[in-house]
Scaffold this active site. Structure first.
Site, short mmCIF file in Angstrom:
data_model
loop_
_atom_site.label_atom_id
_atom_site.label_comp_id
_atom_site.label_asym_id
_atom_site.label_seq_id
_atom_site.Cartn_x
_atom_site.Cartn_y
_atom_site.Cartn_z
N LYS A 73 0.92 -1.12 -0.19
CA LYS A 73 -0.01 -0.07 -0.08
C LYS A 73 0.84 1.08 -0.01
O LYS A 73 2.06 1.13 0.15
CB LYS A 73 -1.03 -0.03 1.26
CG LYS A 73 -0.09 0.02 2.87
CD LYS A 73 -1.17 -0.10 3.69
CE LYS A 73 -0.36 -0.32 5.30
NZ LYS A 73 -1.19 -0.49 6.18
N TYR A 102 16.04 29.39 9.69
CA TYR A 102 14.59 29.92 10.20
C TYR A 102 14.58 29.77 11.86
O TYR A 102 14.58 29.02 12.35
CB TYR A 102 13.50 29.40 9.46
CG TYR A 102 13.27 29.82 8.06
CD1 TYR A 102 13.18 30.98 7.52
CD2 TYR A 102 13.30 28.50 7.08
CE1 TYR A 102 12.68 31.10 6.29
CE2 TYR A 102 12.97 28.79 5.81
CZ TYR A 102 12.87 30.25 5.27
OH TYR A 102 12.99 30.57 4.18
C1 LIG Z 1 -0.83 -1.77 6.76
C2 LIG Z 1 -1.42 -3.00 7.23
C3 LIG Z 1 -0.58 -4.07 7.48
C4 LIG Z 1 1.12 -3.89 7.42
O1 LIG Z 1 1.21 -3.31 8.64
P1 LIG Z 1 3.09 -3.08 9.11
O2 LIG Z 1 3.00 -2.52 10.27
O3 LIG Z 1 3.35 -2.46 8.01
O4 LIG Z 1 3.62 -4.41 8.96
C5 LIG Z 1 -1.17 -5.23 7.67
N1 LIG Z 1 -2.56 -5.16 7.73
C6 LIG Z 1 -3.24 -4.19 7.49
C7 LIG Z 1 -4.86 -4.31 7.66
C8 LIG Z 1 -2.69 -2.98 7.25
O5 LIG Z 1 -3.52 -1.96 7.12
#
Ligand SMILES: *Cc1c(COP(=O)(O)O)cnc(C)c1O
Length: 375
Positions: A44, A270
């Site tokens: 993702k 800044y």
């Molecule tokens: C993002 C996600 C994962 C993976 O999580 P990590 O902590 O990056 O391993 C697994 N399951 C779901 C439903 C997620 O949204």
């Protein structure tokens, strides 16, 4: 000349990390006398900032890929992925179901609306789903009270040929801390007891620390869902990625584009946040928060300049940041800088200095930063 910044992506590191997770899982399941689960590699958020296409290539050894954006799912198919693709948030509106059947996507079903969308459609082939339980995180999923009837509705759709495989799924809120998966796993086990079909649990932290399905006889078909560790960052506060045998897959690189000699007592950047305690030599790096480097990084955040560890001085600005070259007199304009990744600080270390986690830094890399494939 383009600006000298780039995010170098190592497919070899991505592949190495998947293999490392698989080996670790093999060992822990063997120890518990369980069966090896299948792995959804989570890609993702543009593969946590690394790019869908390199991730699809590097994770060819995964059993499935998981994401939540339909555009990314289509890109994964177009990049040649033939295996299952899991949509972690399911469909958002009825027309998504056209893509689901066209691209053979597996859906999470987490709410009534999604079951209703499935009631009315005709499908050329059945859709595989996982019905999600809210076992305590209180984000997505049916409550323990609602679950049996939601699952029953999915089974009815299965017998009508709308759905193919119907599995059970949940997500853990505290897999990375001392509480762990235990309390939520108890709820999950109780609610799914006796319900047929595959099971999917476990983000990276749970996959690494306590893959809870190892001994569960009903989990014939178990799937875990690691994400962050595949990219070479750690989900834990007390265990580094290197300590897990992982390799950073993204290296954020730039160069020194200017040098200033700053007298003692003068401020840098800044808001004059950092004041030189002695005469200092300061390098200006072509990397700022518009590239995705965290503006919240504190003075002293580690940076590596031509192999030497240095530190951030003053506030990060939109396009630049300043680093200490006082003890590195040989380094000046043109010197290579690693903000995080191979040859630089761990992304998790930069995150700790910025009040966030490695996840956020990796997926916040800006589109203006060119991604280069290293291998
Ligand atoms: C993002 C996600 C994962 C993976 O999580 P990590 O902590 O990056 O391993 C697994 N399951 C779901 C439903 C997620 O949204």
């Amino acid at each position: 000349m383009p600006r000298p910044i780039s995010a170098v992506i190592s497919r070899a590191a991505l592949t190495h990390n998947l293999l490392t997770v698989r080996r670790h899982l093999q060992q822990s399941t063997a120890l518990q006398g369980g069966r090896m689960p299948a792995i959804w590699a989570v890609i993702k958020a543009n593969a946590y900032g690394h790019g869908i296409e390199p991730a699809v290539q590097a994770f060819s050894g995964a059993d499935g890929l998981a994401m939540l954006d339909f555009v990314e799912a289509v890109r994964a198919r177009e990049a040649g992925w033939q295996g299952p693709l899991l949509m972690l948030e399911g469909c958002f509106e009825p027309r998504d179901l056209d893509l689901v059947t066209q691209y053979r996507l597996t859906l999470v079903v987490h709410g009534d609306m999604q079951l209703e969308m499935l009631q009315t459609i005709r499908v050329p082939r059945p859709i595989d789903v996982f019905v999600k339980l809210n076992s305590g995180m209180n984000r997505l999923g049916f409550s323990p009270e609602e679950y049996a009837s939601a699952f029953e509705r999915a089974r009815a759709l299965q017998s009508r040929g709308v759905l193919g495989s119907v599995g059970k799924m949940t997500h853990f809120a505290r897999a990375d801390d001392a509480v762990g998966t235990g309390p939520q796993m108890d709820v999950f086990r109780r609610v799914i007891a006796g319900l047929p079909g595959p099971v999917s649990v476990c983000n990276s932290a749970a996959t690494w620390r306590d893959p809870p399905l190892a001994t569960q006889s009903e989990a014939q078909d178990a799937w875990v869902r690691p994400g962050i560790c595949l990219y070479g960052a750690s989900p834990f506060e007390d265990l580094t990625a290197a300590g897990m045998g992982l390799m950073p897959a993204m290296t954020l690189r730039s160069r020194i584009i200017g040098v200033q000699s700053v007298p003692a007592g003068q401020a840098i950047g800044y808001g004059a946040r950092f004041v030189a305690e002695r005469p200092m030599r300061v390098g200006v790096v072509a990397c700022g928060y518009a590239d995705g480097y965290p503006r919240h990084a504190v003075d002293g955040t580690p940076v590596v300049v031509d192999g030497y560890r240095s530190r951030l001085l003053g506030r990060v600005s939109m396009d630049m940041m300043m680093v200490d070259l006082s003890d590195l007199p040989a380094l000046g304009v043109g010197a290579p800088v690693v903000l995080w990744g191979q040859g630089g600080p761990d992304v998790d270390e930069v995150a700790r200095h910025s009040g966030t986690i490695g996840y956020e830094l990796l997926c916040a890399i800006a589109p203006r930063v060119p991604r280069l494939l290293a291998d």
